[in-house]
Write an enzyme that holds these catalytic residues in place. Structure first.
Site, PDB file in Angstrom:
ATOM      1  N   HIS A   1      -8.437  -0.947   1.058  1.00 15.20           N
ATOM      2  CA  HIS A   1      -7.539  -2.499   0.550  1.00 15.20           C
ATOM      3  C   HIS A   1      -8.034  -3.515   0.376  1.00 15.20           C
ATOM      4  O   HIS A   1      -9.344  -4.187   0.587  1.00 15.20           O
ATOM      5  CB  HIS A   1      -6.857  -2.290   2.269  1.00 15.20           C
ATOM      6  CG  HIS A   1      -5.527  -1.902   2.422  1.00 15.20           C
ATOM      7  ND1 HIS A   1      -4.618  -1.267   2.324  1.00 15.20           N
ATOM      8  CD2 HIS A   1      -6.473  -0.339   3.096  1.00 15.20           C
ATOM      9  CE1 HIS A   1      -3.996  -0.676   3.153  1.00 15.20           C
ATOM     10  NE2 HIS A   1      -5.195   0.330   3.015  1.00 15.20           N
TER      11      HIS A   1
ATOM     12  N   GLN B   1       0.884 -11.595  -2.716  1.00  9.65           N
ATOM     13  CA  GLN B   1      -0.708 -10.799  -2.748  1.00  9.65           C
ATOM     14  C   GLN B   1      -1.524 -10.582  -4.236  1.00  9.65           C
ATOM     15  O   GLN B   1      -0.764  -9.968  -4.290  1.00  9.65           O
ATOM     16  CB  GLN B   1      -1.085  -9.670  -1.616  1.00  9.65           C
ATOM     17  CG  GLN B   1      -0.254  -9.614  -0.312  1.00  9.65           C
ATOM     18  CD  GLN B   1      -0.205  -8.380   0.814  1.00  9.65           C
ATOM     19  OE1 GLN B   1       0.134  -7.302   0.399  1.00  9.65           O
ATOM     20  NE2 GLN B   1      -0.947  -8.670   1.554  1.00  9.65           N
TER      21      GLN B   1
ATOM     22  N   LYS C   1     -13.990  -4.054   8.327  1.00 11.77           N
ATOM     23  CA  LYS C   1     -13.513  -4.647   7.343  1.00 11.77           C
ATOM     24  C   LYS C   1     -14.403  -5.411   6.561  1.00 11.77           C
ATOM     25  O   LYS C   1     -15.353  -5.737   7.447  1.00 11.77           O
ATOM     26  CB  LYS C   1     -11.886  -4.542   7.402  1.00 11.77           C
ATOM     27  CG  LYS C   1     -11.808  -6.016   8.730  1.00 11.77           C
ATOM     28  CD  LYS C   1     -10.902  -6.016   8.347  1.00 11.77           C
ATOM     29  CE  LYS C   1     -10.606  -6.944  10.090  1.00 11.77           C
ATOM     30  NZ  LYS C   1      -9.125  -7.615  10.534  1.00 11.77           N
TER      31      LYS C   1
ATOM     32  N   ARG D   1       7.373 -11.312   5.632  1.00  7.45           N
ATOM     33  CA  ARG D   1       7.606 -10.416   6.490  1.00  7.45           C
ATOM     34  C   ARG D   1       8.442 -11.085   7.606  1.00  7.45           C
ATOM     35  O   ARG D   1       8.060 -12.409   6.786  1.00  7.45           O
ATOM     36  CB  ARG D   1       5.794 -10.523   7.081  1.00  7.45           C
ATOM     37  CG  ARG D   1       5.060  -9.709   6.180  1.00  7.45           C
ATOM     38  CD  ARG D   1       3.383  -9.761   6.472  1.00  7.45           C
ATOM     39  NE  ARG D   1       3.185  -8.182   5.714  1.00  7.45           N
ATOM     40  CZ  ARG D   1       1.703  -8.381   5.596  1.00  7.45           C
ATOM     41  NH1 ARG D   1       0.665  -9.792   6.293  1.00  7.45           N
ATOM     42  NH2 ARG D   1       1.588  -7.802   4.438  1.00  7.45           N
TER      43      ARG D   1
ATOM     44  N   CYS E   1       0.848  -0.948   0.018  1.00 11.08           N
ATOM     45  CA  CYS E   1       0.060  -0.231   0.309  1.00 11.08           C
ATOM     46  C   CYS E   1       0.698   1.130  -0.001  1.00 11.08           C
ATOM     47  O   CYS E   1       0.680   2.189  -0.368  1.00 11.08           O
ATOM     48  CB  CYS E   1      -0.976  -0.398   0.826  1.00 11.08           C
ATOM     49  SG  CYS E   1      -0.874  -0.763   2.347  1.00 11.08           S
TER      50      CYS E   1
ATOM     51  N   ASP F   1      -3.133  -8.249  -4.427  1.00  9.47           N
ATOM     52  CA  ASP F   1      -3.312  -6.555  -3.733  1.00  9.47           C
ATOM     53  C   ASP F   1      -3.845  -5.979  -4.903  1.00  9.47           C
ATOM     54  O   ASP F   1      -3.744  -5.725  -6.144  1.00  9.47           O
ATOM     55  CB  ASP F   1      -1.808  -6.564  -3.361  1.00  9.47           C
ATOM     56  CG  ASP F   1      -2.292  -5.615  -1.833  1.00  9.47           C
ATOM     57  OD1 ASP F   1      -3.424  -5.596  -1.482  1.00  9.47           O
ATOM     58  OD2 ASP F   1      -1.416  -4.982  -1.399  1.00  9.47           O
TER      59      ASP F   1
ATOM     60  N   HIS G   1      -5.288  -2.074  -4.268  1.00 14.07           N
ATOM     61  CA  HIS G   1      -5.770  -0.359  -3.569  1.00 14.07           C
ATOM     62  C   HIS G   1      -6.863   0.370  -4.625  1.00 14.07           C
ATOM     63  O   HIS G   1      -6.454   0.955  -5.464  1.00 14.07           O
ATOM     64  CB  HIS G   1      -4.830   0.600  -3.031  1.00 14.07           C
ATOM     65  CG  HIS G   1      -4.038  -0.252  -1.585  1.00 14.07           C
ATOM     66  ND1 HIS G   1      -3.190  -1.066  -2.811  1.00 14.07           N
ATOM     67  CD2 HIS G   1      -4.079  -1.045  -0.806  1.00 14.07           C
ATOM     68  CE1 HIS G   1      -2.253  -2.143  -1.673  1.00 14.07           C
ATOM     69  NE2 HIS G   1      -3.527  -1.690   0.003  1.00 14.07           N
TER      70      HIS G   1
END
Length: 648
Positions: free
Chosen positions: A519, A385, A473, A367, A338, A387, A389
């Site tokens: 997200h 991911q 969320k 991570r 992000c 992912d 945004h």
RNA sequence: GCCUUUGUAGCUCAGAGGUAGAGCACUUCCUUGGUAAGGAAGAGGUCACGGGUUCAAUUCCCGUCAAAGGCUCCA
């Protein structure tokens, strides 16, 4: 005096005052009475042998009710404790609750170290005690008396639990020689517990606090019938067979190497093919939904994460900084995409007209996870991911949310993951102070989400206090073929990052406004998602996803050339196929292809070679007869289309 | 990171204080076989790694690494 008892079917029956649920059961049928574990009285679960409080609604709980099971396992935990105290006098007890598949008890054994070699003795003791048919005797005690009891026993854990309780609400339960501080309720007596298995042993910190003493946690499971225990163990065996780590090795999907490092999966060609399909599937779907692909590097300057706030919050848990040799600048492996995407948004001024902007990236992130936490593909240190945004105006949140939900549903359908629950996570009802973002925006986003979810026909639950500090969320919890629950896709509203990165757009009023960020990751991570798909399908992937869709099996080497020609024809129709060219008999080739879970086996011998056809065999189905290759290709492609459109 | 357990051939696993075994997989040869295992021969192991005890350690002890189950954590 008489009391009126309303049963679940709406029937109202009359009983003497002081009647117990057990007496009610007996008045209905002896068989029912034998199976009653507890009673739900006006929505409160109570011991079946306690007198009913007066007029009430009553449902009698048996093994088939979740609350009945819970009570059964809770009582089993007490039985375990009784056995442990008998075997190891002087030990101290933490807590012993029921869990989704059994129960556990946390105990402080002093210097005694338990190993799984001790399980048999514990089980034997439990069985012996269960046969005594000890009643679980409930007793209300004054706090002082309870404290005195545990002072004398020297059990500091129970004393600590007592501290949190008010006088007048303390109950003890005693069965046999064992007395425990317990709210209850319990099953009528220990003889209901017929099948007993101590499952495993683990360290568990007292009250989940790693600074406090580690107790020994014993997990167990019990059943009213031996057969049910056997079925449960068989189910666990089945789960083991489907374990993605085992199938991943057998199907040559991925591997780990000590040299590369723990938690860092290496994708083998077939596994990489699976990933590729998923990625392409998602890319196509996203392009249709107005997403734009971006690409960002694997590392970023420390300042990026200082701005995002992640450095402060997670810096110490992250991997160490990479320093440039001369300038000494610090870079970090990226733990999320992000912040990079925020910088892309900021690369030029934005107008309200171009919102929403949807930036998507299959971003690989790193991570640091504690070594004990790593697990196959579900918990790794490097993962990708799906992912994206979405930067939008506050008035666009609901629409965007809705579109993302549609996308997630499409994904779950294509993978045959039809059993799932959505969880809407909102703010703590009583305390709004710990959340960032304006009251107005939150209230709107929360109602937007609920409306968006409400407009679909999916099941969902609302959890208050589960929202992230930066926004509400929606998470998708998928139940796999074995009934285990996994959190996969997630959609999160974020007010924090737009603030921290000072994101802006120019509104129709020619003023600067702050966009809202969403997200979202329908798969979550490719790694975890594939792990779930592997276990859910037991390696029999949907046709569109299968690494190899067909394998051509020549009857003998004489037909290898024909087989190769067939593969060429199939590849022209986008069918992934290869030839088993080994010098083996057809029976053997079929067996191996079945074990490798190839969706289709295409046999070619003298007859087929002459006709230009293939003999089709489907995995797990058997012989389907002969077909020309182009007809086979059409059939496969039609099936794939049906799978992807969710139309089957 | 912590607790318990485990680490022997590519895989699944036996084994024992005196330097290793099976099945499958692999290689070669024979076989050319029609819907779930054709036959024979062969190759393959620093018994995770590093220390210690012992005449002798892969086996016993300690440490490290990795894995399993759990605890804690999870942007």
């Amino acid at each position: 005096m008489k009391i009126n008892v309303t049963l679940p079917d709406g029937n109202v029956r009359e009983y003497e005052e002081g009647a117990t649920a057990m007496e009610v059961a007996r008045s209905i049928s002896e068989g029912l009475a034998r199976n009653v574990l507890a009673a739900k009285v006006n929505d409160e679960v109570r011991d079946a042998d306690r007198p009913l409080p007066g007029d009430c609604t009553l449902s009698l709980l048996t093994w088939s009710d979740p609350e009945g099971k819970n009570t059964f396992w809770h009582s089993s935990a007490h039985l375990l404790a009784e056995a442990l105290e008998a075997l190891y006098p002087g030990i101290k007890f933490g807590i012993g609750p029921p869990i989704s598949n059994g129960f556990y008890y946390d105990v402080d054994l002093g210097d005694k170290v338990l190993t799984d070699a001790d399980f048999a003795a514990i089980e034997a003791k439990m069985k012996e005690l269960a046969l005594r048919k000890s009643v679980f005797q409930r007793r209300e005690v004054p706090k002082q008396e309870a404290v005195a009891y545990y002072r004398e026993k020297g059990d500091e854990y129970k004393l600590e639990l007592l501290e949190g309780l008010r006088d007048g609400e303390i109950t003890f339960y005693t069965q046999g020689d064992f007395t425990d501080l317990c709210r209850g309720p319990h099953i009528p007596n220990t003889s209901f517990i017929k099948a007993i298995k101590v499952m495993s042993l683990a360290g568990a910190y007292w009250r989940g606090d790693e600074k406090r003493k580690q107790l020994t946690r014993l997990y167990g499971v019990t059943f009213p019938k031996q057969k049910e225990l056997e079925e449960h163990l068989a189910m666990l065996e089945e789960a083991k067979k489907r374990d993605h780590r085992k199938l991943g090795r057998e199907l040559e999907l991925f591997t780990f190497s000590e040299k590369v490092g723990q938690g860092l999966p290496l994708w083998l060609p077939k596994g990489a093919a699976l990933r590729e399909r998923l990625v392409n599937f998602m890319k196509t779907a996203q392009e249709k939904s107005g997403y734009e692909q971006v690409s960002t590097p694997h590392i970023a300057h420390k300042d990026l994460y200082v701005t995002s706030g992640h450095y402060e919050k997670y810096g110490k848990d992250s991997f160490q900084a990479i320093k440039t040799p001369h300038e000494g600048e610090e870079f970090f492996l990226k733990p999320m995409n992000c912040p990079h995407h925020c910088e892309i948004y900021k690369s030029r001024p934005r107008s309200y007209k171009e919102l929403p902007i949807r930036l998507a990236e299959f971003g690989t992130v790193y991570r640091y996870e504690q070594s004990g936490e790593l697990h196959g593909l579900t918990r790794v240190r490097g993962f990708t991911q799906d992912d994206a945004h979405l930067f939008c105006r506050p008035d666009q949140v609901k629409d965007e949310f809705k579109k993302v939900i549609d996308l997630v549903l499409k994904v779950l359908k294509a993978l045959d993951l039809n059993d799932f629950t959505a969880q809407v996570s909102l703010r703590d009802k009583d305390d709004h102070s710990k959340y960032i973002g304006s009251e107005e925006n939150w209230a709107k986003a929360e109602s937007d989400i609920q409306e968006a979810v409400g407009e679909t026909d999916m099941k969902y639950v609302v959890e208050y206090g589960e929202a992230a500090f930066y926004g509400p969320k929606l998470d998708f919890m998928v139940n796999d073929a074995l009934g285990r629950q996994w959190q996969l896709g997630t959609i999160q509203v974020d007010y924090n990052l737009p603030e921290r990165f000072e994101l802006e757009f120019v509104g129709s009023d020619n003023q600067k406004h702050r966009p809202v960020m969403i997200h979202r990751a329908p798969f979550g991570s490719l790694e975890r998602f594939l792990a779930v798909v592997i276990e859910h399908t037991a390696g029999r992937f949907p046709l569109w996803l299968a690494p190899e869709q067909a394998i051509v099996l020549p009857i003998s080497d004489k037909f290898v050339e024909n087989a190769r020609d067939m593969v060429r024809i199939l590849k022209d129709s986008d069918i992934r196929a290869s030839v088993d060219e080994r010098n083996e008999k057809i029976g053997r080739k079929i067996r191996d292809a079945e074990l490798a879970k190839s969706p289709f086996m295409l046999i070619i011998g003298e007859k087929e070679a002459a006709e230009g056809t293939l003999s089709i065999r489907e995995h797990g189905q058997g012989d389907l007869g002969t077909m020309a290759p182009d007809r086979f290709a059409t059939m496969v492609n039609e099936r794939i289309e049906a799978q992807l459109s969710g139309d089957r």
